[in-house]
Scaffold this motif. Structure first.
Motif, PDB file in Angstrom:
ATOM      1  N   ARG A  97       0.857  -1.186   0.000  1.00 55.11           N
ATOM      2  CA  ARG A  97       0.000   0.000   0.000  1.00 55.11           C
ATOM      3  C   ARG A  97       0.895   1.238   0.000  1.00 55.11           C
ATOM      4  NH1 ARG A  97      -5.563   0.878   1.927  1.00 55.11           N
ATOM      5  NH2 ARG A  97      -5.581  -1.361   2.395  1.00 55.11           N
ATOM      6  N   ALA A  98       0.468   2.279  -0.693  1.00 52.45           N
ATOM      7  CA  ALA A  98       1.212   3.537  -0.714  1.00 52.45           C
ATOM      8  C   ALA A  98       0.943   4.281   0.592  1.00 52.45           C
ATOM      9  CB  ALA A  98       0.796   4.381  -1.908  1.00 52.45           C
ATOM     10  N   VAL A  99       2.029   4.742   1.247  1.00 47.89           N
ATOM     11  CA  VAL A  99       1.887   5.389   2.559  1.00 47.89           C
ATOM     12  C   VAL A  99       2.299   6.860   2.527  1.00 47.89           C
ATOM     13  CG1 VAL A  99       2.168   3.230   3.814  1.00 47.89           C
ATOM     14  CG2 VAL A  99       4.190   4.615   3.280  1.00 47.89           C
ATOM     15  N   MET A 100       2.882   7.305   1.412  1.00 46.58           N
ATOM     16  CA  MET A 100       3.292   8.704   1.313  1.00 46.58           C
ATOM     17  C   MET A 100       3.395   9.098  -0.155  1.00 46.58           C
ATOM     18  SD  MET A 100       6.760  10.573   2.720  1.00 46.58           S
ATOM     19  CE  MET A 100       6.996  12.357   2.515  1.00 46.58           C
ATOM     20  N   ALA A 101       2.858  10.261  -0.490  1.00 49.87           N
ATOM     21  CA  ALA A 101       2.978  10.789  -1.842  1.00 49.87           C
ATOM     22  C   ALA A 101       4.309  11.534  -1.987  1.00 49.87           C
ATOM     23  CB  ALA A 101       1.820  11.729  -2.148  1.00 49.87           C
ATOM     24  N   ILE A 102       5.034  11.237  -3.045  1.00 50.74           N
ATOM     25  CA  ILE A 102       6.240  11.988  -3.373  1.00 50.74           C
ATOM     26  C   ILE A 102       5.938  12.941  -4.533  1.00 50.74           C
ATOM     27  CG2 ILE A 102       8.642  11.871  -4.121  1.00 50.74           C
ATOM     28  CD1 ILE A 102       8.183  10.892  -1.283  1.00 50.74           C
ATOM     29  N   THR A 103       5.380  12.417  -5.623  1.00 45.07           N
ATOM     30  CA  THR A 103       4.899  13.273  -6.716  1.00 45.07           C
ATOM     31  C   THR A 103       3.475  12.866  -7.051  1.00 45.07           C
ATOM     32  OG1 THR A 103       5.819  11.775  -8.408  1.00 45.07           O
ATOM     33  CG2 THR A 103       7.195  13.642  -7.718  1.00 45.07           C
ATOM     34  N   SER A 104       2.575  13.827  -7.077  1.00 39.63           N
ATOM     35  CA  SER A 104       1.178  13.536  -7.377  1.00 39.63           C
ATOM     36  C   SER A 104       0.807  13.838  -8.826  1.00 39.63           C
ATOM     37  CB  SER A 104       0.256  14.328  -6.438  1.00 39.63           C
ATOM     38  OG  SER A 104       0.377  13.851  -5.111  1.00 39.63           O
ATOM     39  N   SER A 105       1.741  14.352  -9.593  1.00 32.27           N
ATOM     40  CA  SER A 105       1.518  14.611 -11.016  1.00 32.27           C
ATOM     41  C   SER A 105       2.313  13.626 -11.856  1.00 32.27           C
ATOM     42  CB  SER A 105       1.930  16.039 -11.388  1.00 32.27           C
ATOM     43  OG  SER A 105       0.965  16.973 -10.982  1.00 32.27           O
ATOM     44  N   SER A 106       1.739  13.260 -12.979  1.00 29.70           N
ATOM     45  CA  SER A 106       2.401  12.330 -13.889  1.00 29.70           C
ATOM     46  C   SER A 106       3.625  12.972 -14.532  1.00 29.70           C
ATOM     47  CB  SER A 106       1.421  11.906 -14.994  1.00 29.70           C
ATOM     48  OG  SER A 106       2.099  11.216 -16.022  1.00 29.70           O
TER      49      SER A 106
END
Length: 325
Positions: A97-106
């Protein structure tokens, strides 16, 4: 005999007691270390992970899919992987499971030679686009065309292996290529081939970017470790945002052949992708549900994704931002 106060005795015993052992943690990158990876090395150098009781080892990677597989098999404690690979992996049974966003844009882009006369996406009609077989950007290209009024039947795709797509554009065998805003969009202009970039996210086709992933068992059995890792990572990126030169230097200490100017350009490109339109008001590291839902919808339509899982089955906001405080 002089009396020794209980307070002094207690202090002496405390000083003599062994320090609690740090948790040994391995973190698998999504690729060979480059500029946007340097904040992790900055945090390691400055002791941010040590401050959280973590003895961290960072390993280079071989792609997001491999990172999902390795963390799913508990070969590494944490990993760095793009949202699409997380969705695909979890849908096939990977317990992550993803627990932290690093980049939210493609980071995906369709990039054309500046001298090819491509000023809008519609101008790509009649042109040739170089791409490696199977890359995610190519699979989502029909979505980019559909949302920007491009007749896909009028665009030729030249399939070449790996770096061959950059050679094809440099040698004018193709006017454009499938690119990464943090990769080919930087390296080709540095080689004397200016480009015009059409980022997917900026043109209506966003998918979740890079995320920190953990095994579901780790999340359930040791949520405090996850919280501490996320906290140290957020601190590392906050420091890199303020001191990008220090971040690049930290990366160079680990990877001496890292070129400073290129690494800085890659770091800045990655920073520009950290927020999406949906996540821009959220704390550092938190996910926007919309970004995951958009990713799933696009993958179902264009990549034959088979899943009935809801978008929030692939990530959690329990550890980043206010959720991790």
């Amino acid at each position: 005999m002089r009396r020794i106060s209980l307070g002094v005795v207690a202090a002496m015993l405390l000083a003599a007691a062994p320090a609690a052992a740090a948790d040994k943690v391995t973190f698998r990158l999504n690729w060979i270390a480059y500029g946007f990876h340097t904040p992790f090395y900055l945090g390691l150098e400055r002791g941010y992970y040590k401050d959280e009781g973590i003895d961290l080892t960072i390993g280079e990677g071989q792609g997001s899919v491999r990172a999902v597989q390795t963390v799913g098999a508990k070969g590494d404690t944490f990993g760095l992987a793009d949202g699409g690979s997380v969705v695909a992996g979890v849908s096939k049974g990977a317990p992550v499971r993803a627990v932290m966003a690093i980049t939210s844009s493609s980071p995906y882009a369709l990039s054309a030679r500046a001298d090819a006369g491509v000023r809008t996406l519609k101008d790509i009609e009649g042109k040739t686009v170089a791409s490696a077989p199977g890359e995610a950007g190519l699979q989502l290209l029909p979505a980019l065309f559909a949302r920007n009024g491009v007749d896909a039947s009028k665009v030729k795709i030249l399939r070449v292996e790996g770096a061959g797509k950059m050679v094809a554009v440099a040698e004018k065998k193709a006017e454009a290529l499938m690119a990464g805003l943090d990769n080919q969009s930087i390296t080709l202009p540095r080689q004397g081939v200016p480009l015009v970039d059409f980022g997917y996210a900026a043109n209506g086709v966003n998918t979740m970017g890079l995320t920190i992933i953990a095994n579901e068992d780790t999340i359930k059995s040791n949520p405090d470790l996850v919280r501490r890792f996320v906290k140290a990572t957020a601190r590392s990126f906050e420091a890199a945002l303020k001191e990008p030169e220090a971040s690049v230097k930290a990366g160079q200490k680990v990877k001496p052949d890292m070129e400073a100017d290129l690494a800085m350009a890659q770091l800045k490109a990655g920073v520009a992708l950290m927020n999406s339109e949906a996540s821009k008001s959220l704390p550092l590291g938190q996910f926007a549900l919309k970004d995951w839902q958009d990713t799933i919808d696009l993958m179902k339509q264009y990549q034959d994704l088979q899943t009935d899982k809801p978008a929030d089955a692939f990530f959690t906001n329990a550890f980043a931002g206010k959720g991790g405080s």
